[in-house]
Design a protein around this motif. Sequence first.
Motif, PDB file in Angstrom:
ATOM      1  N   LEU A  54       3.541  35.645  45.542  1.00  0.00           N
ATOM      2  CA  LEU A  54       3.712  34.984  46.841  1.00  0.00           C
ATOM      3  C   LEU A  54       3.720  33.461  46.693  1.00  0.00           C
ATOM      4  CD1 LEU A  54       1.456  37.164  49.152  1.00  0.00           C
ATOM      5  CD2 LEU A  54       3.945  37.036  49.148  1.00  0.00           C
ATOM      6  N   PHE A  55       2.839  32.949  45.843  1.00  0.00           N
ATOM      7  CA  PHE A  55       2.765  31.507  45.633  1.00  0.00           C
ATOM      8  C   PHE A  55       4.053  30.964  45.007  1.00  0.00           C
ATOM      9  CE2 PHE A  55       1.763  27.961  42.761  1.00  0.00           C
ATOM     10  CZ  PHE A  55       1.372  27.023  43.707  1.00  0.00           C
ATOM     11  N   VAL A  56       4.550  31.658  43.979  1.00  0.00           N
ATOM     12  CA  VAL A  56       5.762  31.203  43.293  1.00  0.00           C
ATOM     13  C   VAL A  56       6.951  31.229  44.249  1.00  0.00           C
ATOM     14  CG1 VAL A  56       7.425  31.908  41.522  1.00  0.00           C
ATOM     15  CG2 VAL A  56       5.022  31.726  40.959  1.00  0.00           C
ATOM     16  N   TRP A  57       7.067  32.285  45.048  1.00  0.00           N
ATOM     17  CA  TRP A  57       8.190  32.357  45.984  1.00  0.00           C
ATOM     18  C   TRP A  57       8.066  31.317  47.094  1.00  0.00           C
ATOM     19  CZ3 TRP A  57      12.803  34.182  45.348  1.00  0.00           C
ATOM     20  CH2 TRP A  57      13.005  35.161  44.385  1.00  0.00           C
ATOM     21  N   ALA A  58       6.836  31.036  47.538  1.00  0.00           N
ATOM     22  CA  ALA A  58       6.656  29.994  48.555  1.00  0.00           C
ATOM     23  C   ALA A  58       7.056  28.632  48.005  1.00  0.00           C
ATOM     24  CB  ALA A  58       5.204  29.976  49.030  1.00  0.00           C
ATOM     25  N   VAL A  59       6.672  28.338  46.771  1.00  0.00           N
ATOM     26  CA  VAL A  59       7.057  27.073  46.141  1.00  0.00           C
ATOM     27  C   VAL A  59       8.566  27.012  45.950  1.00  0.00           C
ATOM     28  CG1 VAL A  59       6.876  25.730  44.007  1.00  0.00           C
ATOM     29  CG2 VAL A  59       4.832  26.703  45.031  1.00  0.00           C
ATOM     30  N   PHE A  60       9.168  28.126  45.562  1.00  0.00           N
ATOM     31  CA  PHE A  60      10.620  28.160  45.379  1.00  0.00           C
ATOM     32  C   PHE A  60      11.348  27.828  46.685  1.00  0.00           C
ATOM     33  CE2 PHE A  60      14.523  30.677  45.863  1.00  0.00           C
ATOM     34  CZ  PHE A  60      15.312  30.049  44.908  1.00  0.00           C
ATOM     35  N   PHE A  61      10.975  28.503  47.772  1.00  0.00           N
ATOM     36  CA  PHE A  61      11.662  28.261  49.037  1.00  0.00           C
ATOM     37  C   PHE A  61      11.384  26.857  49.572  1.00  0.00           C
ATOM     38  CE2 PHE A  61      11.809  32.996  49.336  1.00  0.00           C
ATOM     39  CZ  PHE A  61      13.190  33.092  49.319  1.00  0.00           C
TER      40      PHE A  61
ATOM     41  N   LEU B 108       8.379  37.173  38.084  1.00  0.00           N
ATOM     42  CA  LEU B 108       9.254  36.556  37.087  1.00  0.00           C
ATOM     43  C   LEU B 108      10.587  36.130  37.676  1.00  0.00           C
ATOM     44  CD1 LEU B 108       8.421  38.785  34.021  1.00  0.00           C
ATOM     45  CD2 LEU B 108       7.715  36.443  34.452  1.00  0.00           C
ATOM     46  N   LEU B 109      11.085  36.841  38.676  1.00  0.00           N
ATOM     47  CA  LEU B 109      12.310  36.401  39.340  1.00  0.00           C
ATOM     48  C   LEU B 109      12.068  35.088  40.086  1.00  0.00           C
ATOM     49  CD1 LEU B 109      13.826  39.739  40.668  1.00  0.00           C
ATOM     50  CD2 LEU B 109      14.667  38.307  38.795  1.00  0.00           C
ATOM     51  N   GLY B 110      10.884  34.947  40.673  1.00  0.00           N
ATOM     52  CA  GLY B 110      10.544  33.685  41.316  1.00  0.00           C
ATOM     53  C   GLY B 110      10.428  32.552  40.316  1.00  0.00           C
ATOM     54  N   VAL B 111       9.842  32.843  39.156  1.00  0.00           N
ATOM     55  CA  VAL B 111       9.757  31.832  38.099  1.00  0.00           C
ATOM     56  C   VAL B 111      11.159  31.457  37.626  1.00  0.00           C
ATOM     57  CG1 VAL B 111       8.984  31.435  35.721  1.00  0.00           C
ATOM     58  CG2 VAL B 111       7.440  32.471  37.371  1.00  0.00           C
ATOM     59  N   MET B 112      12.040  32.461  37.510  1.00  0.00           N
ATOM     60  CA  MET B 112      13.424  32.168  37.133  1.00  0.00           C
ATOM     61  C   MET B 112      14.108  31.282  38.165  1.00  0.00           C
ATOM     62  SD  MET B 112      14.792  35.779  35.592  1.00  0.00           S
ATOM     63  CE  MET B 112      16.473  35.287  35.852  1.00  0.00           C
ATOM     64  N   GLY B 113      13.813  31.526  39.438  1.00  0.00           N
ATOM     65  CA  GLY B 113      14.368  30.687  40.483  1.00  0.00           C
ATOM     66  C   GLY B 113      13.882  29.248  40.385  1.00  0.00           C
TER      67      GLY B 113
END
Length: 99
Positions: free
Chosen positions: A85-92, A27-32
């Motif tokens: 992992l997917f959400v954080w990879a997309v975020f970065f 959810l933190l990645g989604v927030m990002g």
Amino acid sequence: MKQGAERQDKDWLFKFLAAFFLGIPLLLGVMGLVGLWCHNDGNPRAISSQLMMWMLSPLWIALLGLSGFFRSSRQAWGVLGGLSLFVWAVFFLLRGLCL
């Protein structure tokens, strides 16, 4: 009641723990991602910042409640970990492209 109609889920605790520990990073990645999409500048008084801040808890509680729908605890850990992992990879990736 039919025989075998009562099914007790023996690994409900491990499904719940998967949502508990992997739900926050997800959810933190989604927030990002939402912050990137809304062009949030980090101002805590902005409406987009307030929306993201206050939506974390209801989404996390919903994820905790929905964790029982996984077939097994292994599937819960795998799906939630993979999504995180997917959400954080997309975020970065998007953050790198935006800068």
